[in-house]
Enzyme design. Sequence first.
Site, PDB file in Angstrom:
ATOM      1  N   LYS A 166     -86.879  -8.338  27.565  1.00 33.70           N
ATOM      2  CA  LYS A 166     -85.575  -8.982  27.476  1.00 33.70           C
ATOM      3  C   LYS A 166     -85.820 -10.173  26.770  1.00 33.70           C
ATOM      4  O   LYS A 166     -86.921 -10.909  26.931  1.00 33.70           O
ATOM      5  CB  LYS A 166     -85.062  -9.090  28.891  1.00 33.70           C
ATOM      6  CG  LYS A 166     -85.986 -10.106  29.784  1.00 33.70           C
ATOM      7  CD  LYS A 166     -85.299 -10.635  31.105  1.00 33.70           C
ATOM      8  CE  LYS A 166     -85.879 -11.762  31.453  1.00 33.70           C
ATOM      9  NZ  LYS A 166     -85.267 -12.684  32.339  1.00 33.70           N
ATOM     10  N   LYS A 212     -91.011  -2.590  40.170  1.00 35.33           N
ATOM     11  CA  LYS A 212     -91.479  -3.090  41.371  1.00 35.33           C
ATOM     12  C   LYS A 212     -91.401  -1.972  42.484  1.00 35.33           C
ATOM     13  O   LYS A 212     -90.392  -1.217  42.384  1.00 35.33           O
ATOM     14  CB  LYS A 212     -90.740  -4.330  41.965  1.00 35.33           C
ATOM     15  CG  LYS A 212     -91.017  -5.736  41.150  1.00 35.33           C
ATOM     16  CD  LYS A 212     -90.394  -6.641  41.790  1.00 35.33           C
ATOM     17  CE  LYS A 212     -90.702  -7.885  41.080  1.00 35.33           C
ATOM     18  NZ  LYS A 212     -92.228  -8.399  41.010  1.00 35.33           N
ATOM     19  N   GLU A 219     -85.147 -18.456  42.973  1.00 33.32           N
ATOM     20  CA  GLU A 219     -86.377 -18.968  42.706  1.00 33.32           C
ATOM     21  C   GLU A 219     -86.561 -20.370  43.406  1.00 33.32           C
ATOM     22  O   GLU A 219     -85.399 -21.191  43.242  1.00 33.32           O
ATOM     23  CB  GLU A 219     -86.505 -18.936  40.955  1.00 33.32           C
ATOM     24  CG  GLU A 219     -86.403 -17.584  40.498  1.00 33.32           C
ATOM     25  CD  GLU A 219     -86.213 -17.746  38.816  1.00 33.32           C
ATOM     26  OE1 GLU A 219     -87.339 -17.684  38.298  1.00 33.32           O
ATOM     27  OE2 GLU A 219     -85.120 -17.879  38.302  1.00 33.32           O
ATOM     28  N   LYS A 253     -82.050 -21.581  40.277  1.00 34.04           N
ATOM     29  CA  LYS A 253     -83.293 -22.057  40.234  1.00 34.04           C
ATOM     30  C   LYS A 253     -83.329 -23.341  41.269  1.00 34.04           C
ATOM     31  O   LYS A 253     -82.379 -23.670  41.607  1.00 34.04           O
ATOM     32  CB  LYS A 253     -83.812 -22.465  38.750  1.00 34.04           C
ATOM     33  CG  LYS A 253     -83.908 -21.494  37.836  1.00 34.04           C
ATOM     34  CD  LYS A 253     -84.472 -21.906  36.658  1.00 34.04           C
ATOM     35  CE  LYS A 253     -85.059 -20.665  35.694  1.00 34.04           C
ATOM     36  NZ  LYS A 253     -86.177 -19.950  36.312  1.00 34.04           N
ATOM     37  N   ASP A 279     -79.764 -14.762  32.144  1.00 33.41           N
ATOM     38  CA  ASP A 279     -81.219 -14.848  32.344  1.00 33.41           C
ATOM     39  C   ASP A 279     -81.406 -13.783  33.326  1.00 33.41           C
ATOM     40  O   ASP A 279     -82.620 -12.971  33.463  1.00 33.41           O
ATOM     41  CB  ASP A 279     -81.693 -16.233  32.616  1.00 33.41           C
ATOM     42  CG  ASP A 279     -83.422 -16.134  32.740  1.00 33.41           C
ATOM     43  OD1 ASP A 279     -84.010 -15.438  31.759  1.00 33.41           O
ATOM     44  OD2 ASP A 279     -83.915 -16.837  33.342  1.00 33.41           O
ATOM     45  N   HIS A 294     -89.135  -5.768  34.172  1.00 31.67           N
ATOM     46  CA  HIS A 294     -90.168  -5.550  35.183  1.00 31.67           C
ATOM     47  C   HIS A 294     -89.689  -5.382  36.634  1.00 31.67           C
ATOM     48  O   HIS A 294     -90.392  -4.975  37.566  1.00 31.67           O
ATOM     49  CB  HIS A 294     -91.186  -6.851  35.223  1.00 31.67           C
ATOM     50  CG  HIS A 294     -90.600  -7.973  35.556  1.00 31.67           C
ATOM     51  ND1 HIS A 294     -90.172  -8.828  34.636  1.00 31.67           N
ATOM     52  CD2 HIS A 294     -90.884  -8.565  36.819  1.00 31.67           C
ATOM     53  CE1 HIS A 294     -89.974  -9.947  35.384  1.00 31.67           C
ATOM     54  NE2 HIS A 294     -90.086  -9.906  36.673  1.00 31.67           N
ATOM     55  N   HIS A 354     -81.606  -8.190  35.674  1.00 33.62           N
ATOM     56  CA  HIS A 354     -82.373  -8.190  37.062  1.00 33.62           C
ATOM     57  C   HIS A 354     -81.181  -7.580  38.076  1.00 33.62           C
ATOM     58  O   HIS A 354     -81.306  -6.458  38.652  1.00 33.62           O
ATOM     59  CB  HIS A 354     -83.064  -8.912  37.599  1.00 33.62           C
ATOM     60  CG  HIS A 354     -84.041  -9.622  36.668  1.00 33.62           C
ATOM     61  ND1 HIS A 354     -84.680  -8.636  35.742  1.00 33.62           N
ATOM     62  CD2 HIS A 354     -84.700 -10.861  36.515  1.00 33.62           C
ATOM     63  CE1 HIS A 354     -85.800  -9.562  35.093  1.00 33.62           C
ATOM     64  NE2 HIS A 354     -85.782 -10.611  35.429  1.00 33.62           N
ATOM     65  N   ARG A 369    -100.387 -14.091  14.495  1.00 33.43           N
ATOM     66  CA  ARG A 369    -100.627 -14.577  13.357  1.00 33.43           C
ATOM     67  C   ARG A 369    -102.212 -15.428  13.264  1.00 33.43           C
ATOM     68  O   ARG A 369    -102.637 -15.744  12.425  1.00 33.43           O
ATOM     69  CB  ARG A 369     -99.471 -15.714  13.213  1.00 33.43           C
ATOM     70  CG  ARG A 369     -98.274 -15.264  13.059  1.00 33.43           C
ATOM     71  CD  ARG A 369     -97.331 -16.384  12.861  1.00 33.43           C
ATOM     72  NE  ARG A 369     -96.073 -15.994  12.949  1.00 33.43           N
ATOM     73  CZ  ARG A 369     -95.046 -16.161  13.855  1.00 33.43           C
ATOM     74  NH1 ARG A 369     -95.709 -17.057  14.836  1.00 33.43           N
ATOM     75  NH2 ARG A 369     -93.898 -15.735  14.020  1.00 33.43           N
TER      76      ARG A 369
END
Lengths: 531, 430
Positions: free
Chosen positions: A189, A223, A257, A381, A276, A219, A281, A75
């Site tokens: 995703k 790997k 993480e 997390k 998530d 992704h 994954h 945009r």
Amino acid sequence: MSTRGEQADSEAARPAAARNPLRAGLRLDRMPEPCTMVIVGATGDLTERKLAPALYNLMLGGALPPEFTVVGFARRDLTAAQFRTHLRKGIDEHSRNRPVKAAIWDSFSEGIEYQRGEFHDATAWAALAKRLERIDRDRGTSGNRLFYLAVPPNLHDEIVRQIGAAGLAGARGGGDPRYRGWSRVIVEKPFGSDLASARKLNRQLREVLDEDQIFRIDHYLGKETVQNLSVFRFGNGLFEPIWNRRYIDSVQITVAETVGVEGRGESYDETGALRDIVQNHVLQLMAVFAMEPPVEFKAADLRDEKVKVLRAVKPMSPAEVEASTVRGQYVSGWVEGKPVPAYREEPEVPTNSDRETYVALKFAIESWRWAGVPFYVRTGKALPTRVTEIAVQFKQAPLALFSRAGAPPLEPNILAIRVQPDEGILLRFGAKVPGPGLQIRGVNMDFRYGSSFAVDSPDAYETLLLDCMIGDASLFTRDDEVERAWEILDPIVDAWAAGEGGRLHLYPAGSWGPAAADELIEREGRSWRRP
Amino acid sequence: MAKAVGRPAPARRALALHRRLMRFGQAESTVAEPWVERDTTVQAVAAHLARLWTTPLEGTDSKVTEKGMSHARASVLNLIVMVPDEASASRVVETMIGLGVRHPSRAIILVADPRAGGPTLSASITAHCHAGPEGAEPICFEVVVLTVHGEAAEHLSGIVAPLLIHDLPTHIWWPGDPPFADPIFDQLVEMGDRVVVDSDEFGDLLRGLRRLTTLRRRSGVGDLAWRRLAWWQELTAEFFDAPRFRRYLPNLNRLVIRYAVPSTQKPRRRKPVGSKPVASNVTSPLAGPMLYAGWLASRIDWKRYATTEPLEDGRLRLKLEGRHEMVDLRIEPFETDALTPGELVSVRMRAFGETGAAEFIIERSADEAVVASNADGMTALLRRMPMEQPNESELLAADLGMDQHDPVYEAAVRAAAVFLASARQVDLAG
């Protein structure tokens, strides 16, 4: 079947090397045909951080044909020069090869264009189509187009419809029947937020595209270690015979993480750890780990085997959800020596949010190979270290010949496949401590990519973009995999919502999750690894 | 230790050579004091190698973590380098330094002279660690320089074998003109899984190529002259990646290859061009063009048919039989001092298609190449590209990554040998 479909099929079936006899044995035995990549939503973060560096590195490695062209579509009112600067900035900051080589950048940037437009505006898409035709003529890209949808998923439907309406989806989409090139679409995703929305999204995509034109990117599958997992299993005679319930006691999959939600509080609060991370994954890692040997190492066979694993994961009953899942959310604490605020204090997160930032669960794969082997999964997390690994715990030796009264039992043998960081494989076994006594200690046999192959692994996006241009869908997720993953997760989400097992356990940032997660595994006589 | 003065000349030369090879250690990131011993034994060398990594090293972070030793040994490869003379020694050193982290786990550099007197075996060992790729642990390896004199130099395998890391592939790099007929060649080659040569430097190219076709190693033969062609092969293949150009491939009917020769006959010494750190002797500038012709011919089934112009002054012309067409193959020298002798200067291919003639051209100058094609009646596609000129370290590093024989190379060598024999009008069965 359409001409397009046939072409895609035969393309997937034949390695590129067989088609150009001169490619045999060359460093780059797979060279994509000349094509144009249209990045839809090109001004976003993903383009800067991932796509631009990946394309530059492919270019640097000579993996892209000279005709390769990029068109940014978004945009924002940018000139081509400004868009080039945007890409250049991304490469300067995020490329694994720096500084940027001027000559490579110059030839890359010659093939970068920008098309401004609103995604719902048919005239913008018509202008894009015109531009692509001109590029085909001027740069010899032969009508091959790759659309990368770097936009939120709620726009996928609209964009794919516009691609079809503008005649850019190949013959199937009602385009010009003389059209000869291929057209592929990469989507990121999340692939829906539950089974119903995933099905709807898949249906919308397939109104315009064939399944073999849709490349759903996860992704993790790009790997090196994940690809090496197949090599490890099927390229070695040693491991496959013990890759089953007779020798394996349990499997742990950890995706940890250290970061909190970091600015994506609002979208994260709608998603949570289960959707998530686990939906894509974790289940993908588990499927590659547990699948049967494919008939051939090709996209269709690989994905058939992966989906069979997912089909063998029985969706949980509410009682099983209660018993086999733990939800957690972090409160303030310290990670890597820095204070981390509580999840509910993060910007854009409601102060009363009960969204999980951590989940631990136990899956069962009810197949002949895996019946009775628990797969423990945890992801979260604000955990102490950033690590993704699959750890296999083997069964104990049948007799404890070496245990002494009062001594702890021997450690089980562990095979840990580390996906990130320090990609590698570790085997842990017991060895005698030198000396007069008979003391046994666990030792590690450690293989690391970094120290064995002194080459820089390509970034996952490089691998995946190149695969897509070549038409190899092996490392992309198929529609039935996505839908089956939701069939597994929906009952969990539903049970949680109904108050079964949905209790939120708080854990301090920088810890390995709530105590309830330890109980989940310890009541079965096992414990979480500390990777 | 006695002073160098007064020693017989060959021994003095050998010492100077040894010192020169040791420069390698000094230029590298050594992590321990070099171990140097004149007049030593294989057992002593092996014992020192065994101790090398068991004691914490100075300058490295030697903490032992739960995950293991912090300096990971990259146990991937042994490399034996045969250094024929002093001139090659400094070049070998430069090339090895350039390898960086792509280094083999253990390199054994051999200087053997059966005619020299003095101590039978002298050795030096240096240990090195390179910082790995970002965030990774350092990559460590060791370099052993062995000087072998007297009769023992004719029995090298017994000296080298105990010093290799067991269960690892062993590559042998033999720079210069390997003594193909000498038993020492067979003896060393027998120890390796892969032999790496540079056919640019063969004394007798035809004899060398023929020997290469009969060398049977588990992991094949590497040839740095072949690796130099990689860039040309990529560009050539690129012409035919697009399906609309691919159909010209079986219809090619002319191939003209030009290669660099010095504008004056002497000297034939390589000039350092660009980043090339090393001077080396190109004695067979025809190697590159012959291998290129052999490659293309073997890829698309061209067979030798007749000799149109026999080899003279580096120029030759053959008639080949393609699947659809007879092919005119010409190899021509091109005088230039801007390029290293033997490097390709241009490749021109022509084909007849349904819509007329098509041409595919790659032409290079010192730092740039122009790639052009003119087919389908389409406007010529013209592209200028920076010329990539890998130095010897890069070529060797790329070759060290190979662990199996390359049927494409083998077919190219066979074809090149046939073409060269034909152009030299010698017995093809030879």
